[in-house]
Design a protein around this motif. Sequence first.
Motif, PDB file in Angstrom:
ATOM      1  N   ARG A 176       0.827  -1.212   0.000  1.00 19.17           N
ATOM      2  CA  ARG A 176       0.000   0.000   0.000  1.00 19.17           C
ATOM      3  C   ARG A 176       0.857   1.255   0.000  1.00 19.17           C
ATOM      4  O   ARG A 176       0.552   2.238  -0.691  1.00 19.17           O
ATOM      5  CB  ARG A 176      -0.931   0.004   1.217  1.00 19.17           C
ATOM      6  CG  ARG A 176      -2.030  -1.038   1.175  1.00 19.17           C
ATOM      7  CD  ARG A 176      -3.104  -0.749   2.213  1.00 19.17           C
ATOM      8  NE  ARG A 176      -2.588  -0.752   3.570  1.00 19.17           N
ATOM      9  CZ  ARG A 176      -2.520  -1.826   4.349  1.00 19.17           C
ATOM     10  NH1 ARG A 176      -2.931  -3.009   3.886  1.00 19.17           N
ATOM     11  NH2 ARG A 176      -2.052  -1.745   5.586  1.00 19.17           N
ATOM     12  N   ARG A 177       1.947   1.203   0.746  1.00 21.35           N
ATOM     13  CA  ARG A 177       2.831   2.364   0.824  1.00 21.35           C
ATOM     14  C   ARG A 177       3.496   2.650  -0.523  1.00 21.35           C
ATOM     15  O   ARG A 177       3.551   3.791  -0.972  1.00 21.35           O
ATOM     16  CB  ARG A 177       3.897   2.108   1.901  1.00 21.35           C
ATOM     17  CG  ARG A 177       4.745   3.327   2.225  1.00 21.35           C
ATOM     18  CD  ARG A 177       5.880   2.922   3.139  1.00 21.35           C
ATOM     19  NE  ARG A 177       6.480   4.065   3.812  1.00 21.35           N
ATOM     20  CZ  ARG A 177       7.670   4.048   4.374  1.00 21.35           C
ATOM     21  NH1 ARG A 177       8.394   2.936   4.342  1.00 21.35           N
ATOM     22  NH2 ARG A 177       8.160   5.109   4.973  1.00 21.35           N
ATOM     23  N   ARG A 178       4.001   1.595  -1.183  1.00 18.60           N
ATOM     24  CA  ARG A 178       4.646   1.798  -2.479  1.00 18.60           C
ATOM     25  C   ARG A 178       3.650   2.291  -3.525  1.00 18.60           C
ATOM     26  O   ARG A 178       3.977   3.142  -4.355  1.00 18.60           O
ATOM     27  CB  ARG A 178       5.298   0.496  -2.961  1.00 18.60           C
ATOM     28  CG  ARG A 178       6.477   0.026  -2.142  1.00 18.60           C
ATOM     29  CD  ARG A 178       7.597   1.057  -2.060  1.00 18.60           C
ATOM     30  NE  ARG A 178       8.817   0.480  -1.526  1.00 18.60           N
ATOM     31  CZ  ARG A 178       9.051   0.252  -0.236  1.00 18.60           C
ATOM     32  NH1 ARG A 178       8.130   0.555   0.651  1.00 18.60           N
ATOM     33  NH2 ARG A 178      10.199  -0.271   0.167  1.00 18.60           N
ATOM     34  N   LEU A 179       2.438   1.736  -3.515  1.00 16.07           N
ATOM     35  CA  LEU A 179       1.422   2.201  -4.454  1.00 16.07           C
ATOM     36  C   LEU A 179       1.140   3.696  -4.249  1.00 16.07           C
ATOM     37  O   LEU A 179       1.022   4.453  -5.210  1.00 16.07           O
ATOM     38  CB  LEU A 179       0.136   1.398  -4.287  1.00 16.07           C
ATOM     39  CG  LEU A 179       0.115   0.008  -4.928  1.00 16.07           C
ATOM     40  CD1 LEU A 179      -1.121  -0.758  -4.472  1.00 16.07           C
ATOM     41  CD2 LEU A 179       0.144   0.101  -6.452  1.00 16.07           C
ATOM     42  N   ARG A 180       1.046   4.108  -2.988  1.00 13.75           N
ATOM     43  CA  ARG A 180       0.780   5.523  -2.706  1.00 13.75           C
ATOM     44  C   ARG A 180       1.929   6.398  -3.165  1.00 13.75           C
ATOM     45  O   ARG A 180       1.719   7.458  -3.764  1.00 13.75           O
ATOM     46  CB  ARG A 180       0.528   5.732  -1.207  1.00 13.75           C
ATOM     47  CG  ARG A 180       0.329   7.201  -0.839  1.00 13.75           C
ATOM     48  CD  ARG A 180      -0.073   7.350   0.605  1.00 13.75           C
ATOM     49  NE  ARG A 180       0.934   6.887   1.541  1.00 13.75           N
ATOM     50  CZ  ARG A 180       2.013   7.566   1.889  1.00 13.75           C
ATOM     51  NH1 ARG A 180       2.267   8.743   1.327  1.00 13.75           N
ATOM     52  NH2 ARG A 180       2.865   7.090   2.775  1.00 13.75           N
ATOM     53  N   PHE A 181       3.167   5.980  -2.885  1.00 14.11           N
ATOM     54  CA  PHE A 181       4.323   6.746  -3.357  1.00 14.11           C
ATOM     55  C   PHE A 181       4.257   6.925  -4.870  1.00 14.11           C
ATOM     56  O   PHE A 181       4.451   8.015  -5.397  1.00 14.11           O
ATOM     57  CB  PHE A 181       5.627   6.022  -2.992  1.00 14.11           C
ATOM     58  CG  PHE A 181       6.027   6.141  -1.557  1.00 14.11           C
ATOM     59  CD1 PHE A 181       5.355   6.970  -0.684  1.00 14.11           C
ATOM     60  CD2 PHE A 181       7.102   5.400  -1.067  1.00 14.11           C
ATOM     61  CE1 PHE A 181       5.724   7.078   0.649  1.00 14.11           C
ATOM     62  CE2 PHE A 181       7.478   5.500   0.265  1.00 14.11           C
ATOM     63  CZ  PHE A 181       6.788   6.332   1.119  1.00 14.11           C
ATOM     64  N   GLY A 182       3.996   5.806  -5.561  1.00 13.62           N
ATOM     65  CA  GLY A 182       3.952   5.865  -7.010  1.00 13.62           C
ATOM     66  C   GLY A 182       2.836   6.770  -7.511  1.00 13.62           C
ATOM     67  O   GLY A 182       3.040   7.564  -8.440  1.00 13.62           O
ATOM     68  N   GLN A 183       1.647   6.671  -6.907  1.00 12.53           N
ATOM     69  CA  GLN A 183       0.526   7.508  -7.331  1.00 12.53           C
ATOM     70  C   GLN A 183       0.858   8.986  -7.178  1.00 12.53           C
ATOM     71  O   GLN A 183       0.530   9.799  -8.046  1.00 12.53           O
ATOM     72  CB  GLN A 183      -0.724   7.163  -6.532  1.00 12.53           C
ATOM     73  CG  GLN A 183      -1.451   5.928  -7.032  1.00 12.53           C
ATOM     74  CD  GLN A 183      -2.770   5.738  -6.325  1.00 12.53           C
ATOM     75  OE1 GLN A 183      -2.811   5.325  -5.170  1.00 12.53           O
ATOM     76  NE2 GLN A 183      -3.861   6.035  -7.007  1.00 12.53           N
ATOM     77  N   THR A 184       1.490   9.331  -6.076  1.00 13.22           N
ATOM     78  CA  THR A 184       1.841  10.732  -5.856  1.00 13.22           C
ATOM     79  C   THR A 184       2.781  11.229  -6.945  1.00 13.22           C
ATOM     80  O   THR A 184       2.583  12.301  -7.521  1.00 13.22           O
ATOM     81  CB  THR A 184       2.493  10.910  -4.473  1.00 13.22           C
ATOM     82  OG1 THR A 184       1.568  10.497  -3.468  1.00 13.22           O
ATOM     83  CG2 THR A 184       2.877  12.373  -4.246  1.00 13.22           C
ATOM     84  N   HIS A 185       3.815  10.447  -7.243  1.00  7.90           N
ATOM     85  CA  HIS A 185       4.769  10.857  -8.284  1.00  7.90           C
ATOM     86  C   HIS A 185       4.085  10.954  -9.645  1.00  7.90           C
ATOM     87  O   HIS A 185       4.358  11.863 -10.425  1.00  7.90           O
ATOM     88  CB  HIS A 185       5.947   9.888  -8.339  1.00  7.90           C
ATOM     89  CG  HIS A 185       6.927  10.079  -7.220  1.00  7.90           C
ATOM     90  ND1 HIS A 185       7.800  11.140  -7.174  1.00  7.90           N
ATOM     91  CD2 HIS A 185       7.168   9.354  -6.102  1.00  7.90           C
ATOM     92  CE1 HIS A 185       8.540  11.050  -6.075  1.00  7.90           C
ATOM     93  NE2 HIS A 185       8.166   9.985  -5.411  1.00  7.90           N
ATOM     94  N   GLY A 186       3.185  10.010  -9.932  1.00  8.26           N
ATOM     95  CA  GLY A 186       2.467  10.062 -11.192  1.00  8.26           C
ATOM     96  C   GLY A 186       1.594  11.298 -11.311  1.00  8.26           C
ATOM     97  O   GLY A 186       1.519  11.934 -12.373  1.00  8.26           O
TER      98      GLY A 186
END
Length: 295
Positions: free
Chosen positions: A219-229
């Motif tokens: 969940r944490r990695r998905l959130r990091f990625g979404q923010t950068h996207g």
Amino acid sequence: MASIDICVCTFRRPFLAETLRSIARLDRGGHGVRVIVADNDEQPSARKLVADIAQELPVPVRYVHAPAANICIARNACLDAVDADYVAFVDDDEVVSAGWLMALLHTAGPDGPDAVLGPVRANYRADAPDWMVRGDFHSTFPVFVDGTIRTGYTCNVLIRWRAPFRSLRFDLRLGRTGGEDTDFFYRLRALGGSIGYAPGAWVDEPVSAERATMAWLVRRRLRFGQTHGMLLTGSPLKSLPVVAAKAAYCCLMTGLTLFSPVQRRRNWLRAMLHMGVAGGILRIRQAEHYGQTNG
């Protein structure tokens, strides 16, 4: 001598007492230090704890009630209350090392970077999975891209609080999903700010049982990625094929490292990061993580 306001945002977390006691043990080097605690709960639940601990601290403490359950409200309340040359942020589940502040100030110097990040060292419970401890999946360090730090985090940072950065505030729209700190430091750099790193400015963070799971890391990695996207500029849709290729490669590597408990999970988390970037580009709604009493 410089003045520093150390900001701690809190939400129903008794460990805040240990964070404040660690600040009391700081080497302040003669600098003027004040602590600002922003309570993000609907009710001022941390007021008594802060008042009691404040009697033990050798520095002034200001309590601010900043409801409710949106971390950006609390962080902005801290920034509104700052009256110092520098502002520092640490989390309410961390313990700062005695030399933490001086290491940050040394790197900042009179003409150094406008923001200085320090490392966060994860402290694992005795029952944490062996692969997690060996891979150290929870410690936090800055990411260098071509020798430059492009964004930052608020769990261990010192910011030179001067124009034009004094106008910066955290985006309330990201206050429950996360990514608000990434966005903040992107905007700091857009204003001409630079970000440095003080490897000796350690803070320690215990990893709770709720966070010591692969599901939490995903969940944490998905959130990091979404923010950068979401924060990609220009024509982000053109980046989708590259992002998809990176995700596919990481999935392939996950299969090729299947028999390595640490490496296969590391590759899978990288795949989740890139999938999150794709989700951010496509503006898929992020899940809300903040304002919860656990994790």
